[in-house]
Scaffold this motif. Sequence first.
Motif, mmCIF file in Angstrom:
data_model
loop_
_atom_site.group_PDB
_atom_site.id
_atom_site.type_symbol
_atom_site.label_atom_id
_atom_site.label_comp_id
_atom_site.label_asym_id
_atom_site.label_seq_id
_atom_site.Cartn_x
_atom_site.Cartn_y
_atom_site.Cartn_z
ATOM 1 N N SER A 1 -44.192 -97.649 -94.505
ATOM 2 C CA SER A 1 -45.179 -98.063 -95.497
ATOM 3 C C SER A 1 -46.454 -97.264 -95.261
ATOM 4 C CB SER A 1 -45.447 -99.567 -95.433
ATOM 5 O OG SER A 1 -46.072 -99.904 -94.234
ATOM 6 N N PHE A 2 -47.142 -96.962 -96.344
ATOM 7 C CA PHE A 2 -48.382 -96.213 -96.246
ATOM 8 C C PHE A 2 -49.223 -96.483 -97.477
ATOM 9 C CE2 PHE A 2 -44.876 -93.525 -97.592
ATOM 10 C CZ PHE A 2 -45.306 -93.014 -98.819
ATOM 11 N N THR A 3 -50.489 -96.134 -97.382
ATOM 12 C CA THR A 3 -51.427 -96.319 -98.476
ATOM 13 C C THR A 3 -51.946 -94.953 -98.895
ATOM 14 O OG1 THR A 3 -52.068 -98.476 -97.624
ATOM 15 C CG2 THR A 3 -53.602 -97.422 -99.147
ATOM 16 N N LEU A 4 -51.918 -94.711 -100.200
ATOM 17 C CA LEU A 4 -52.468 -93.475 -100.746
ATOM 18 C C LEU A 4 -53.782 -93.808 -101.438
ATOM 19 C CD1 LEU A 4 -49.240 -92.077 -102.446
ATOM 20 C CD2 LEU A 4 -50.161 -91.477 -100.203
ATOM 21 N N LYS A 5 -54.792 -93.002 -101.248
ATOM 22 C CA LYS A 5 -56.063 -93.177 -101.949
ATOM 23 C C LYS A 5 -56.214 -91.982 -102.880
ATOM 24 C CE LYS A 5 -60.901 -94.215 -101.317
ATOM 25 N NZ LYS A 5 -60.919 -95.515 -101.942
ATOM 26 N N PRO A 6 -55.939 -92.176 -104.174
ATOM 27 C CA PRO A 6 -55.988 -91.060 -105.104
ATOM 28 C C PRO A 6 -57.419 -90.595 -105.374
ATOM 29 C CG PRO A 6 -55.501 -93.097 -106.257
ATOM 30 C CD PRO A 6 -55.545 -93.426 -104.807
ATOM 31 N N VAL A 7 -57.618 -89.289 -105.389
ATOM 32 C CA VAL A 7 -58.919 -88.710 -105.724
ATOM 33 C C VAL A 7 -58.718 -87.570 -106.707
ATOM 34 C CG1 VAL A 7 -60.043 -89.313 -103.537
ATOM 35 C CG2 VAL A 7 -58.882 -87.132 -103.748
ATOM 36 N N ASN A 8 -59.738 -87.322 -107.497
ATOM 37 C CA ASN A 8 -59.739 -86.208 -108.428
ATOM 38 C C ASN A 8 -59.948 -84.940 -107.609
ATOM 39 O OD1 ASN A 8 -60.804 -84.141 -110.196
ATOM 40 N ND2 ASN A 8 -61.046 -85.739 -111.736
ATOM 41 N N ALA A 9 -59.019 -83.995 -107.695
ATOM 42 C CA ALA A 9 -59.085 -82.776 -106.886
ATOM 43 C C ALA A 9 -60.327 -81.949 -107.210
ATOM 44 C CB ALA A 9 -57.826 -81.940 -107.084
ATOM 45 N N PHE B 1 -59.315 -97.477 -116.553
ATOM 46 C CA PHE B 1 -59.100 -98.120 -115.258
ATOM 47 C C PHE B 1 -59.399 -97.124 -114.159
ATOM 48 C CE2 PHE B 1 -56.070 -99.995 -118.208
ATOM 49 C CZ PHE B 1 -56.383 -101.340 -118.100
ATOM 50 N N GLU B 2 -60.077 -97.580 -113.123
ATOM 51 C CA GLU B 2 -60.227 -96.748 -111.943
ATOM 52 C C GLU B 2 -59.084 -97.118 -111.025
ATOM 53 O OE1 GLU B 2 -64.031 -95.672 -110.310
ATOM 54 O OE2 GLU B 2 -63.315 -96.383 -108.369
ATOM 55 N N LEU B 3 -58.357 -96.139 -110.607
ATOM 56 C CA LEU B 3 -57.186 -96.368 -109.783
ATOM 57 C C LEU B 3 -57.610 -96.725 -108.370
ATOM 58 C CD1 LEU B 3 -54.125 -96.252 -109.792
ATOM 59 C CD2 LEU B 3 -54.282 -93.847 -109.195
ATOM 60 N N GLY B 4 -57.069 -97.816 -107.867
ATOM 61 C CA GLY B 4 -57.357 -98.241 -106.496
ATOM 62 C C GLY B 4 -56.321 -97.682 -105.536
ATOM 63 N N ASP B 5 -56.375 -98.139 -104.318
ATOM 64 C CA ASP B 5 -55.412 -97.701 -103.312
ATOM 65 C C ASP B 5 -53.996 -98.042 -103.767
ATOM 66 O OD1 ASP B 5 -57.565 -96.919 -101.809
ATOM 67 O OD2 ASP B 5 -57.453 -98.591 -100.422
ATOM 68 N N ILE B 6 -53.061 -97.199 -103.432
ATOM 69 C CA ILE B 6 -51.661 -97.398 -103.795
ATOM 70 C C ILE B 6 -50.895 -97.709 -102.513
ATOM 71 C CG2 ILE B 6 -49.616 -96.318 -104.798
ATOM 72 C CD1 ILE B 6 -51.603 -94.373 -106.204
ATOM 73 N N HIS B 7 -50.295 -98.892 -102.451
ATOM 74 C CA HIS B 7 -49.531 -99.303 -101.274
ATOM 75 C C HIS B 7 -48.051 -99.122 -101.579
ATOM 76 C CE1 HIS B 7 -53.230 -101.025 -99.728
ATOM 77 N NE2 HIS B 7 -53.398 -101.544 -100.930
ATOM 78 N N LEU B 8 -47.367 -98.349 -100.764
ATOM 79 C CA LEU B 8 -45.945 -98.077 -100.944
ATOM 80 C C LEU B 8 -45.187 -98.477 -99.690
ATOM 81 C CD1 LEU B 8 -46.275 -94.472 -102.404
ATOM 82 C CD2 LEU B 8 -45.882 -96.555 -103.686
ATOM 83 N N GLU B 9 -43.981 -99.005 -99.889
ATOM 84 C CA GLU B 9 -43.108 -99.307 -98.763
ATOM 85 C C GLU B 9 -41.695 -98.914 -99.159
ATOM 86 O OE1 GLU B 9 -43.529 -102.986 -96.553
ATOM 87 O OE2 GLU B 9 -41.357 -103.175 -96.547
ATOM 88 N N PHE B 10 -41.047 -98.185 -98.300
ATOM 89 C CA PHE B 10 -39.685 -97.727 -98.543
ATOM 90 C C PHE B 10 -38.819 -98.010 -97.328
ATOM 91 C CE2 PHE B 10 -42.392 -94.742 -100.907
ATOM 92 C CZ PHE B 10 -41.848 -94.829 -102.176
ATOM 93 N N THR B 11 -37.545 -98.212 -97.566
ATOM 94 C CA THR B 11 -36.562 -98.171 -96.493
ATOM 95 C C THR B 11 -36.004 -96.763 -96.529
ATOM 96 O OG1 THR B 11 -36.016 -100.506 -96.730
ATOM 97 C CG2 THR B 11 -34.393 -99.113 -95.615
ATOM 98 N N VAL B 12 -36.051 -96.092 -95.402
ATOM 99 C CA VAL B 12 -35.603 -94.701 -95.359
ATOM 100 C C VAL B 12 -34.534 -94.510 -94.299
ATOM 101 C CG1 VAL B 12 -37.824 -93.785 -96.165
ATOM 102 C CG2 VAL B 12 -37.393 -93.973 -93.713
ATOM 103 N N GLU B 13 -33.771 -93.468 -94.488
ATOM 104 C CA GLU B 13 -32.799 -93.028 -93.500
ATOM 105 C C GLU B 13 -33.203 -91.617 -93.111
ATOM 106 O OE1 GLU B 13 -28.113 -93.389 -93.195
ATOM 107 O OE2 GLU B 13 -28.726 -91.986 -94.749
ATOM 108 N N LEU B 14 -33.306 -91.372 -91.823
ATOM 109 C CA LEU B 14 -33.665 -90.044 -91.339
ATOM 110 C C LEU B 14 -32.396 -89.243 -91.105
ATOM 111 C CD1 LEU B 14 -36.452 -91.043 -88.804
ATOM 112 C CD2 LEU B 14 -36.719 -90.281 -91.166
ATOM 113 N N ARG B 15 -32.355 -88.038 -91.657
ATOM 114 C CA ARG B 15 -31.185 -87.160 -91.488
ATOM 115 C C ARG B 15 -31.633 -85.739 -91.233
ATOM 116 N NH1 ARG B 15 -28.617 -87.818 -96.926
ATOM 117 N NH2 ARG B 15 -29.292 -89.921 -97.293
ATOM 118 N N ARG B 16 -30.839 -85.043 -90.413
ATOM 119 C CA ARG B 16 -31.076 -83.614 -90.218
ATOM 120 C C ARG B 16 -30.654 -82.893 -91.482
ATOM 121 N NH1 ARG B 16 -33.131 -82.319 -85.763
ATOM 122 N NH2 ARG B 16 -32.675 -83.454 -83.882
#
Length: 114
Positions: free
Chosen positions: A82-90, A37-52
């Motif tokens: 939410s963000f999209t990661l595009k994986p590539v071979n380093a 399989f060729e890996l496609g874009d990875i879409h992630l969404e999280f609920t986050v809390e920002l803390r010092r």
Amino acid sequence: MDPHLTDIELSDAVQAIRDGLLTATDAGTATGSPLRFELGDIHLEFTVELRRDTRAKGGVKAWVIDAAAEAGRATARTHKVSFTLKPVNAATGTGWRIAADDEGDASHFTADGG
């Protein structure tokens, strides 16, 4: 249960995705499967809390909040990210493939499914 024992830093969540993909790649190569399989874009969404974070020299860190914990926290303190990661071979800069290195054999695939 202490909520801090289950908190996951956003960077750790992304690292877990990376580790899982590498594990899948190794498993596909180890089995010698002709299918890849060729890996496609990875879409992630999280609920986050920002803390010092005092350990990060006063910096701010994003912590992933699970749905159960989110219900007990003030909505004003949580944010959707939410963000999209595009994986590539380093090494090659090309798309990442999950499975064996050979091209495989599709001769057993027919129109009638046989």
